[in-house]
Design a protein around this motif. Structure first.
Motif, mmCIF file in Angstrom:
data_model
loop_
_atom_site.group_PDB
_atom_site.id
_atom_site.type_symbol
_atom_site.label_atom_id
_atom_site.label_comp_id
_atom_site.label_asym_id
_atom_site.label_seq_id
_atom_site.Cartn_x
_atom_site.Cartn_y
_atom_site.Cartn_z
ATOM 1 N N GLY A 262 2.100 20.619 60.736
ATOM 2 C CA GLY A 262 2.922 20.965 59.587
ATOM 3 C C GLY A 262 4.191 21.625 60.050
ATOM 4 O O GLY A 262 4.353 21.980 61.227
ATOM 5 N N CYS A 332 10.264 15.542 55.741
ATOM 6 C CA CYS A 332 8.811 15.666 55.890
ATOM 7 C C CYS A 332 8.097 14.402 55.415
ATOM 8 O O CYS A 332 7.152 13.931 56.065
ATOM 9 C CB CYS A 332 8.304 16.882 55.123
ATOM 10 S SG CYS A 332 8.716 18.469 55.896
ATOM 11 N N ARG A 333 8.542 13.842 54.291
ATOM 12 C CA ARG A 333 7.921 12.603 53.801
ATOM 13 C C ARG A 333 8.136 11.463 54.793
ATOM 14 O O ARG A 333 7.232 10.659 55.043
ATOM 15 C CB ARG A 333 8.504 12.237 52.432
ATOM 16 C CG ARG A 333 7.998 13.097 51.296
ATOM 17 C CD ARG A 333 8.244 12.425 49.951
ATOM 18 N NE ARG A 333 9.675 12.187 49.714
ATOM 19 C CZ ARG A 333 10.482 13.054 49.103
ATOM 20 N NH1 ARG A 333 10.013 14.229 48.700
ATOM 21 N NH2 ARG A 333 11.744 12.754 48.902
ATOM 22 N N GLU A 338 3.080 17.477 55.935
ATOM 23 C CA GLU A 338 2.850 18.190 54.688
ATOM 24 C C GLU A 338 3.046 19.685 54.906
ATOM 25 O O GLU A 338 2.899 20.195 56.013
ATOM 26 C CB GLU A 338 1.422 17.950 54.182
ATOM 27 C CG GLU A 338 1.084 16.491 53.918
ATOM 28 C CD GLU A 338 -0.347 16.322 53.479
ATOM 29 O OE1 GLU A 338 -1.031 17.365 53.313
ATOM 30 O OE2 GLU A 338 -0.792 15.180 53.323
ATOM 31 N N HIS A 339 3.387 20.362 53.814
ATOM 32 C CA HIS A 339 3.462 21.818 53.870
ATOM 33 C C HIS A 339 2.130 22.381 53.382
ATOM 34 O O HIS A 339 1.812 22.334 52.201
ATOM 35 C CB HIS A 339 4.592 22.347 52.994
ATOM 36 C CG HIS A 339 4.698 23.852 53.008
ATOM 37 N ND1 HIS A 339 5.055 24.552 54.138
ATOM 38 C CD2 HIS A 339 4.455 24.773 52.041
ATOM 39 C CE1 HIS A 339 5.042 25.848 53.868
ATOM 40 N NE2 HIS A 339 4.693 26.007 52.606
ATOM 41 N N ARG A 340 1.319 22.833 54.299
ATOM 42 C CA ARG A 340 0.022 23.401 53.933
ATOM 43 C C ARG A 340 -0.254 24.627 54.790
ATOM 44 O O ARG A 340 0.260 24.770 55.899
ATOM 45 C CB ARG A 340 -1.103 22.374 54.119
ATOM 46 C CG ARG A 340 -1.115 21.682 55.454
ATOM 47 C CD ARG A 340 -2.036 20.467 55.447
ATOM 48 N NE ARG A 340 -1.968 19.713 56.687
ATOM 49 C CZ ARG A 340 -2.710 19.944 57.750
ATOM 50 N NH1 ARG A 340 -3.587 20.937 57.727
ATOM 51 N NH2 ARG A 340 -2.597 19.204 58.830
#
Length: 360
Positions: A262, A332-333, A338-340
């Motif tokens: 991430g 990011c896509r 993903e932002h997690r």
């Protein structure tokens, strides 16, 4: 008349070493003696040596209640940081010691060799509730003096012994030296690392973060960590508008290629004494765009050098804040990131026996 700027110290970030007056501490005023012209008298600024003083705190776990920060406790084995990052929001803490947040912060360091014993004692306290302990939230736990003092490693040994989760945030590839501790702990769901990468340009890094390892070495460390089974994130923090913001997409791509799980970013923050230090740094290294940089930062910060408010301080405001978030989301896509959050287990913690238990 414009204020003359001292020449930059070799391999140091700050160009100034003024004391802080925020805590009513005495500050030396110019009085016409030779100290006012020391740089001119002595010629070019000599290299600044690093000194380390032993600090003996009574406790080592710092508690945090900020609602926009993803941890509630941290351990800082060192005070001050030799990496010399000009934007470091921890610089003002040196003012508590009547030292300058400027060059003193990156050259007059404090080490806490009692940290592992204090940590063990705090984990053994009755009623202690286990949650991940964060390293690197104030100053870097893998700055150069860790090679000699090894306090961070000793703290990790305590946490590994008792199954306690931890996270590490660093901008140093020295973290891989402790893979023998971190990797087995990570496999159990108890450890994760966040590597800070603000630029891929070594020329910018040399002035922005003068004693931190080169960006390519940090990316190599991300690969090593991931290959060893350690969850690793990349932090693009801070993004400096008009200097590093053009690299946002490239850093996201490099993080994905290195195997990062991430990535996240934060716009530059300039609290308290950091703002004048940053302005002086701009005047020395980027005089052609200094005014433009500060105007953009103020656009992000509601017309101020710094926004201290919870949540908005981490995001940035206005058109610039929106643009950075949009660009970041698209990057990011494109790279499948993903932002997690780093989710770690807490159920494996077994507290130390404590003084009473050791009798039996």
């Amino acid at each position: 008349m414009a204020e003359s700027r001292p020449p930059p110290r070799p391999h140091r970030g700050a160009t100034l070493n003024r004391q802080s007056s925020r805590f009513a501490l005495p500050v030396r005023d110019a009085d016409g003696d030779w100290l006012d012209m020391q740089e001119e008298v002595d010629g070019a600024a000599p290299p600044l040596r690093t000194t380390v003083t032993v600090e003996t705190p009574r406790t080592i776990i710092s508690r945090n209640q900020s609602p926009d920060v993803g941890f509630d406790r941290s351990v800082n084995p060192y005070r001050g940081c030799e990496h010399g990052c000009i934007y470091c929001f921890a610089r003002p803490t040196h003012a508590f010691h009547d030292l300058s947040p400027g060059l003193d912060f990156e050259s007059r360091l404090f080490a806490k060799p009692d940290a592992p014993a204090l940590l063990r004692a705090e984990l053994a306290k009755k009623g202690y509730v286990c949650r991940p302990i964060a390293f690197g939230t104030n100053t870097d736990p893998y700055q150069p003096i860790e090679t000699e003092w090894r306090i961070t490693r000793a703290c990790l040994e305590v946490l590994v012994e008792f199954g306690h989760p931890f996270t590490i945030t660093t901008k140093s590839d020295r973290v891989v030296r402790d893979l023998d501790l971190i990797a087995p702990h990570a496999v159990r769901g108890l450890a994760a690392v966040c590597m800070s990468i603000t630029t891929l340009d070594p020329r910018i890094a040399m002035t922005l973060e003068p004693r931190a390892p080169a960006p390519r070495r940090r990316l190599a460390a991300v690969r090593r960590l991931v290959e060893a089974g350690v969850p690793c994130w990349v932090s693009i923090a801070p993004v400096v508008p008009q200097i590093t913001d053009t690299e946002l997409e490239a850093i996201v791509g490099a993080a994905a290629e290195a195997g990062a799980g991430g990535v996240f970013f934060l716009p530059v923050r300039l609290p308290h004494e950091v703002a004048p230090l940053f302005r002086a740094w701009l005047d020395t290294h980027f005089p052609d765009r200094a005014a433009k940089v500060m105007a953009t930062i103020q656009s992000l910060r509601g017309g101020r050098d710094n926004d201290p408010d919870f949540f908005s301080r981490m995001r940035g405001q206005g058109p610039w804040g929106d643009l950075l978030r949009t660009r970041f989301a698209i990057a990011c896509r494109r790279h499948g990131l993903e932002h997690r959050r780093m989710a770690l287990r807490t159920d494996l913690f077994r507290p130390p026996a404590g003084p009473q238990g050791e009798l039996f």
